[in-house]
Design an enzyme around this catalytic site. Structure first.
Site, PDB file in Angstrom:
ATOM      1  N   SER A  63      -3.041   7.196   8.177  1.00 29.35           N
ATOM      2  CA  SER A  63      -2.030   6.180   7.841  1.00 29.35           C
ATOM      3  C   SER A  63      -1.350   6.562   6.529  1.00 29.35           C
ATOM      4  O   SER A  63      -1.878   7.392   5.769  1.00 29.35           O
ATOM      5  CB  SER A  63      -2.750   4.839   7.690  1.00 29.35           C
ATOM      6  OG  SER A  63      -1.956   3.882   7.026  1.00 29.35           O
TER       7      SER A  63
ATOM      8  N   TYR B  50      -8.197  -1.831   4.971  1.00 32.36           N
ATOM      9  CA  TYR B  50      -7.559  -0.830   5.839  1.00 32.36           C
ATOM     10  C   TYR B  50      -7.316   0.463   5.062  1.00 32.36           C
ATOM     11  O   TYR B  50      -7.606   1.567   5.540  1.00 32.36           O
ATOM     12  CB  TYR B  50      -6.251  -1.433   6.338  1.00 32.36           C
ATOM     13  CG  TYR B  50      -5.435  -0.612   7.314  1.00 32.36           C
ATOM     14  CD1 TYR B  50      -5.746  -0.616   8.669  1.00 32.36           C
ATOM     15  CD2 TYR B  50      -4.316   0.108   6.882  1.00 32.36           C
ATOM     16  CE1 TYR B  50      -4.963   0.104   9.580  1.00 32.36           C
ATOM     17  CE2 TYR B  50      -3.540   0.821   7.786  1.00 32.36           C
ATOM     18  CZ  TYR B  50      -3.865   0.813   9.129  1.00 32.36           C
ATOM     19  OH  TYR B  50      -3.092   1.516  10.021  1.00 32.36           O
TER      20      TYR B  50
HETATM   21  C1  GCO Z   1       1.001  -2.441   6.721  1.00 30.74           C
HETATM   22  C2  GCO Z   1       1.173  -1.656   7.990  1.00 30.74           C
HETATM   23  C3  GCO Z   1       0.520  -0.299   7.867  1.00 30.74           C
HETATM   24  C4  GCO Z   1       0.912   0.567   9.030  1.00 30.74           C
HETATM   25  C5  GCO Z   1       0.600   2.015   8.962  1.00 30.74           C
HETATM   26  C6  GCO Z   1       1.243   2.736   7.821  1.00 30.74           C
HETATM   27  O1  GCO Z   1       0.724  -3.611   6.785  1.00 30.74           O
HETATM   28  O2  GCO Z   1       1.216  -1.844   5.651  1.00 30.74           O
HETATM   29  O3  GCO Z   1       0.710  -2.320   9.108  1.00 30.74           O
HETATM   30  O4  GCO Z   1      -0.807  -0.438   7.613  1.00 30.74           O
HETATM   31  O5  GCO Z   1       0.433   0.035  10.194  1.00 30.74           O
HETATM   32  O6  GCO Z   1      -0.755   2.326   9.092  1.00 30.74           O
HETATM   33  O7  GCO Z   1       0.994   4.096   7.935  1.00 30.74           O
END
Ligand code: GCO
Ligand code: CA
Length: 263
Positions: free
Chosen positions: A147, A160
């Site tokens: 990501s 995340y």
């Molecule tokens: C957020 C997005 C990200 C993307 C992605 C970026 O809320 O910033 O959902 O997390 O999904 O992974 O590369």
């Protein structure tokens, strides 16, 4: 130069979390190039069946298996079933992931752990059991879906980001340990893509929508199909000496600091 370098015909590819979104788009890229797809999801058999029929309608060879990537016993059972019924897995794409958008100070520990469990621990579990068999065959491709948050922080996505940053380092470690078996482990880091995951922050007038467009040199959201080239490259002979890289497919986000509002 021969396009044979990029040939994935008759390769078997397992893509986790591939009933929709980026997972399904990457899977279809491989499928349209001739690979046999093993799709996966865990929410409902119905969603899996729908994705399989969608692929078949496009002339792609596809089957689907429902299992939870976070449960080791389910993963072990599913992999031996897949290898017995479909054949040896040549390509593994660890794509299944979740996100919770909550400020860290408000986040429950259980929610933090749930994100890390799916986004970081599961790629370890699935890879461990698929790669065991790849080692015996002395060939294989593993692609971990990273990501922007493997490199950058952002408010509200701390768990995340922690998991995706960890997944980048797990990719480098897997590459380190498995390169000698002729197994290439790399990652793809999607930028901001138009999927259901980003739907809540992509609506017209949402400040995040304008922010992403101005923060992305290509000045648009990615279309899921934009990931297919990198997927084929990292799944084919073309990448046989490429180990431990994350290919960021991001319209240039990581290349730039951004720009002032008047540019
Ligand atoms: C957020 C997005 C990200 C993307 C992605 C970026 O809320 O910033 O959902 O997390 O999904 O992974 O590369
Ligand atoms: Ca870097």
């Amino acid at each position: 130069m021969s396009l044979d370098l990029f040939n994935v015909k008759d390769k078997i590819a397992l893509i986790t979390g591939s009933t929709h979104g980026l997972g399904l788009a990457m899977a279809k890229g491989l499928g349209l190039a001739g690979a046999t797809l093993v799709l996966n999801g865990n929410s409902s058999q119905d969603k899996i069946d729908k994705a399989v029929s969608e692929c078949k309608a496009e002339g792609i060879k596809a089957v689907g298996y429902k299992f939870n990537v976070a449960e080791e016993s389910e993963v072990i059972a599913a992999i031996s079933k897949i290898e017995a019924e479909v054949g040896p897995i040549d390509i593994l794409i660890n794509n299944a992931g979740i996100i919770k958008r909550t400020p860290l100070l408000d986040m429950e520990v259980s929610d933090f752990k749930a994100v890390v469990n799916i986004d970081l621990v599961s790629p370890f579990i699935v890879s461990k059991h698929v790669v065991k068999n790849m080692v015996k065959r002395e060939q294989g491709k593993v692609i971990n879906i990273c990501s922007m948050m493997s490199e950058l922080g952002r408010s509200n996505v701390g768990a995340y980001a922690a998991a995706k940053g960890g997944l980048k380092m797990l990719t480098q470690n897997m590459a380190t340990e498995w390169a000698k078996y002729n197994i290439q482990v790399n990652g793809i880091g999607p930028g901001y893509f138009a999927t259901s995951q980003t739907a809540p922050i992509r609506v017209d007038g949402h400040p995040f929508n304008d922010f992403i467009i101005s923060r992305t040199p290509a000045a648009r959201w990615g279309n899921p199909e934009d990931l297919q080239g990198a997927t084929i490259f990292l799944s084919s002979k073309a990448s046989d000496f490429v180990n431990g890289h994350i290919v960021y497919v991001d319209g240039g986000i990581l290349a730039t600091i951004g720009k002032p509002a008047n540019e």
